[in-house]
Enzyme design. Sequence first.
Site, PDB file in Angstrom:
ATOM      1  N   GLU A 280      54.496  17.284   8.367  1.00  0.00           N
ATOM      2  CA  GLU A 280      55.109  18.352   9.027  1.00  0.00           C
ATOM      3  C   GLU A 280      56.607  17.922   9.256  1.00  0.00           C
ATOM      4  O   GLU A 280      57.025  17.928  10.370  1.00  0.00           O
ATOM      5  CB  GLU A 280      54.340  18.514  10.314  1.00  0.00           C
ATOM      6  CG  GLU A 280      54.102  19.881  10.751  1.00  0.00           C
ATOM      7  CD  GLU A 280      52.946  19.814  11.691  1.00  0.00           C
ATOM      8  OE1 GLU A 280      51.900  20.451  11.547  1.00  0.00           O
ATOM      9  OE2 GLU A 280      52.994  19.304  12.552  1.00  0.00           O
ATOM     10  N   ARG A 320      71.916  17.231  22.238  1.00  0.00           N
ATOM     11  CA  ARG A 320      71.323  16.004  21.835  1.00  0.00           C
ATOM     12  C   ARG A 320      72.212  14.710  22.688  1.00  0.00           C
ATOM     13  O   ARG A 320      71.720  13.645  22.873  1.00  0.00           O
ATOM     14  CB  ARG A 320      71.329  15.516  20.521  1.00  0.00           C
ATOM     15  CG  ARG A 320      70.355  16.805  19.920  1.00  0.00           C
ATOM     16  CD  ARG A 320      69.829  16.566  18.471  1.00  0.00           C
ATOM     17  NE  ARG A 320      68.847  15.431  18.515  1.00  0.00           N
ATOM     18  CZ  ARG A 320      69.155  14.160  17.926  1.00  0.00           C
ATOM     19  NH1 ARG A 320      70.440  14.102  17.442  1.00  0.00           N
ATOM     20  NH2 ARG A 320      68.368  13.232  18.002  1.00  0.00           N
ATOM     21  N   TYR A 324      69.780  12.703  24.894  1.00  0.00           N
ATOM     22  CA  TYR A 324      69.210  11.313  24.351  1.00  0.00           C
ATOM     23  C   TYR A 324      70.276  10.149  24.098  1.00  0.00           C
ATOM     24  O   TYR A 324      69.905   9.348  23.653  1.00  0.00           O
ATOM     25  CB  TYR A 324      68.457  11.704  22.977  1.00  0.00           C
ATOM     26  CG  TYR A 324      67.449  12.831  22.838  1.00  0.00           C
ATOM     27  CD1 TYR A 324      66.499  12.875  23.774  1.00  0.00           C
ATOM     28  CD2 TYR A 324      68.075  13.959  22.176  1.00  0.00           C
ATOM     29  CE1 TYR A 324      65.449  14.236  23.469  1.00  0.00           C
ATOM     30  CE2 TYR A 324      67.244  15.132  21.888  1.00  0.00           C
ATOM     31  CZ  TYR A 324      65.924  15.045  22.661  1.00  0.00           C
ATOM     32  OH  TYR A 324      65.409  16.231  22.651  1.00  0.00           O
ATOM     33  N   CYS A 351      81.387  22.849  32.439  1.00  0.00           N
ATOM     34  CA  CYS A 351      82.037  22.256  33.628  1.00  0.00           C
ATOM     35  C   CYS A 351      81.249  21.182  34.237  1.00  0.00           C
ATOM     36  O   CYS A 351      80.794  20.948  35.332  1.00  0.00           O
ATOM     37  CB  CYS A 351      81.959  23.315  34.952  1.00  0.00           C
ATOM     38  SG  CYS A 351      82.704  24.754  34.169  1.00  0.00           S
ATOM     39  N   GLU A 352      81.115  19.975  33.366  1.00  0.00           N
ATOM     40  CA  GLU A 352      80.603  18.703  33.908  1.00  0.00           C
ATOM     41  C   GLU A 352      81.073  17.542  32.894  1.00  0.00           C
ATOM     42  O   GLU A 352      81.336  17.759  31.848  1.00  0.00           O
ATOM     43  CB  GLU A 352      79.051  18.952  34.009  1.00  0.00           C
ATOM     44  CG  GLU A 352      78.475  19.401  32.925  1.00  0.00           C
ATOM     45  CD  GLU A 352      77.044  19.212  33.336  1.00  0.00           C
ATOM     46  OE1 GLU A 352      76.148  18.155  33.150  1.00  0.00           O
ATOM     47  OE2 GLU A 352      76.331  20.294  33.412  1.00  0.00           O
TER      48      GLU A 352
HETATM   49  N1  LLP Z   1      55.053  18.378  14.298  1.00  0.00           N
HETATM   50  C1  LLP Z   1      55.096  18.266  15.649  1.00  0.00           C
HETATM   51  C2  LLP Z   1      53.617  18.512  16.159  1.00  0.00           C
HETATM   52  C3  LLP Z   1      56.095  18.049  16.465  1.00  0.00           C
HETATM   53  O1  LLP Z   1      55.836  18.061  17.755  1.00  0.00           O
HETATM   54  C4  LLP Z   1      57.282  17.828  15.676  1.00  0.00           C
HETATM   55  C5  LLP Z   1      58.625  17.401  16.628  1.00  0.00           C
HETATM   56  C6  LLP Z   1      57.417  17.772  14.361  1.00  0.00           C
HETATM   57  C7  LLP Z   1      56.145  18.141  13.447  1.00  0.00           C
HETATM   58  C8  LLP Z   1      58.758  17.708  13.880  1.00  0.00           C
HETATM   59  O2  LLP Z   1      59.287  16.473  13.955  1.00  0.00           O
HETATM   60  P1  LLP Z   1      60.575  15.917  13.025  1.00  0.00           P
HETATM   61  O3  LLP Z   1      60.085  15.844  11.597  1.00  0.00           O
HETATM   62  O4  LLP Z   1      61.709  17.002  13.039  1.00  0.00           O
HETATM   63  O5  LLP Z   1      61.033  14.812  13.552  1.00  0.00           O
HETATM   64  N2  LLP Z   1      64.438  17.494  20.284  1.00  0.00           N
HETATM   65  C9  LLP Z   1      64.346  16.081  19.792  1.00  0.00           C
HETATM   66  C10 LLP Z   1      63.092  16.216  18.792  1.00  0.00           C
HETATM   67  C11 LLP Z   1      61.748  16.568  19.260  1.00  0.00           C
HETATM   68  C12 LLP Z   1      60.829  16.626  18.331  1.00  0.00           C
HETATM   69  C13 LLP Z   1      59.655  17.482  18.697  1.00  0.00           C
HETATM   70  N3  LLP Z   1      58.601  17.693  17.712  1.00  0.00           N
HETATM   71  C14 LLP Z   1      65.574  15.815  18.967  1.00  0.00           C
HETATM   72  O6  LLP Z   1      66.813  16.387  19.294  1.00  0.00           O
HETATM   73  O7  LLP Z   1      65.815  14.636  18.590  1.00  0.00           O
END
Ligand code: LLP
Length: 423
Positions: A280, A320, A324, A351-352
Site C-alpha cells: 500500500e 512537513r 517532523y 506570521c510565525e
Molecule cells: N497504509 C496505511 C494504513 C497508512 O496509514 C499509510 C500512511 C500508508 C499506507 C502509506 O504510507 P507511505 O507509503 O506513504 O509511507 N504525513 C506523514 C506520513 C503519514 C503516513 C500515514 N500513513 C509525512 O508527511 O511524512
Amino acid sequence: MSVLPWHLLPDNAAVGESGRLTIAGCDTIELAREFGTPVFVYDEDHLRARCREAVAAFGSDATYATKAFLCRAMANLAAEEGMGLDVASGGELHVCLSAGVPADRLVFHGNNKSLDELRSARSVGVGRIVIDSLDELDRLEALHGGDGLCPRVLLRITPGIKAETHEYITTGQDDSKFGFTVSTGAALAAVEKAAASPAVDLVGLHAHIGSQVFRVDSFAAAVGVLGEFANPLGLPELVVGGGLGVPYVEGEEGASITQWAAIINKAVTEAGITARVGIEPGRAIAAAAAVTLYTVGTVKELPGIRTYLSVDGGMSDNPRPVLYGSGYEAFLPRSVTADRRRPVRIVGKHCESGDLLVREASIQADVVVGDVVATPVTGAYGHSMGSNYNKMRRPPVVFCRNGDARLVVRRETYDDLLNTDLG
Ligand code: LLP
C-alpha cells in the site's frame, strides 16, 4: 554546497534552454509564469511508472495510499495503472468515487471510522473495509441486517515492530492507537469475533508499520511476525502496508519499489505465507514525482547571522519541515545544474518564526528577489496536508506530460475561502 543531486528530481526532468529545468518537456520558469506560484508541478509519467512498478510486483493487490496526494486526476491515474486505492476518510472516499473509480477498487482505512463513514462504505460497496477496533466491528454489526450487505473486511494487526523513522509516523509498535495488538492476544480475539460475526466477511489481515522507513529489513521482520500469526488462521489475504522511505536530501538513498517488493516477496516465501499478499505505498509513488515552485519575495541578510529568503508559500503548502523537522533541498530552476554555494534559510510568508521550508539550504549564489526557487520531492504529504492558515489560498497542481501542462487542481480563489462561511 554542491550541485543538486539529480536523483531527487522527477524521472523526466531535463536541462532545457539556457540551463533551465524542464519537467516532461515543460519549462519550469514558463510554468511559474503561466500558473503563478506557489505551484505543485508533477511529472505524470513518473507517477505512472511508480504505479506500474507496484502493479508489476503485486498486481491488483497493489494499492495506492491516497493520503499522500489525492485529486481526481491522481485517483484516475492510479486506477488506470491497475492499482487499488486506499482511502482513510469519508472525504477521500468521496473524491475517489467522484473521480469515477469503481467502489470495489477501494480499501477503507482509519482508526476511528464513524457510523456514517461505515454506512457509506457499506452501501457503495467498497472492496475492503479494514477494521481497526472492536468498536468499529460493533458499528458494522449495528448497520447489519435488512439490506443483505455483508462487507468484506480485513483486520488491522499491530505486529509489535518499531520501525526506525519519525515517532509521529511509526505505527507497528505495541504502544499505538492503531489496530489489534498481536502480543496482548487482542489480535487473535478480534479474528475470532470477526470470523463469527454475520455482519462481516473476514477475508484477511492488514498491517502497516510506519512511513518513511529506509531500513527495508524492518518490512521483512514485520512479514515474519505476520506470517507466524496469520498462517495458522488460513485467511486468504494479507496486506503488509506502505511505508517505503524516499530520499529527500543529498546523501540519502532509498530502495526502489521493485527492490522493496522483492524483499517483501522473499520474506513472504521464507515465512511460508500462502495468502495473497498486497502492498500500500503512498509516498514512494508520489513524493519524487513533483517539485514545488515558489517566488522569492525578500532577501534579508543579517551579517554574521544568516540570510533569510522569504517565498510566497510556506507551512500551508508544506507543513512537513515544521511537523517532523523534515529536510529538503532547494535550487533555482533557471540554472538547475549550477553550483549552490550560498547558505540561506528558506521561510514562508506565515506570521510565525516556525514557518520554515528549508532550515539549512544551499542555493545558487546569484539568487535575487523575483527568482523562481524550487523544492524537489514535494509530491507526497505536501498538497494533501496543506491548509488555509492565514487564509492563504491552496496552490494549484499541474500535471506535465510530453511537453503539455495540464492544470488538474486550480488555485483557490479568495471567494473559495468564504465557501463555508455563513457570515
Ligand atoms: N497504509 C496505511 C494504513 C497508512 O496509514 C499509510 C500512511 C500508508 C499506507 C502509506 O504510507 P507511505 O507509503 O506513504 O509511507 N504525513 C506523514 C506520513 C503519514 C503516513 C500515514 N500513513 C509525512 O508527511 O511524512
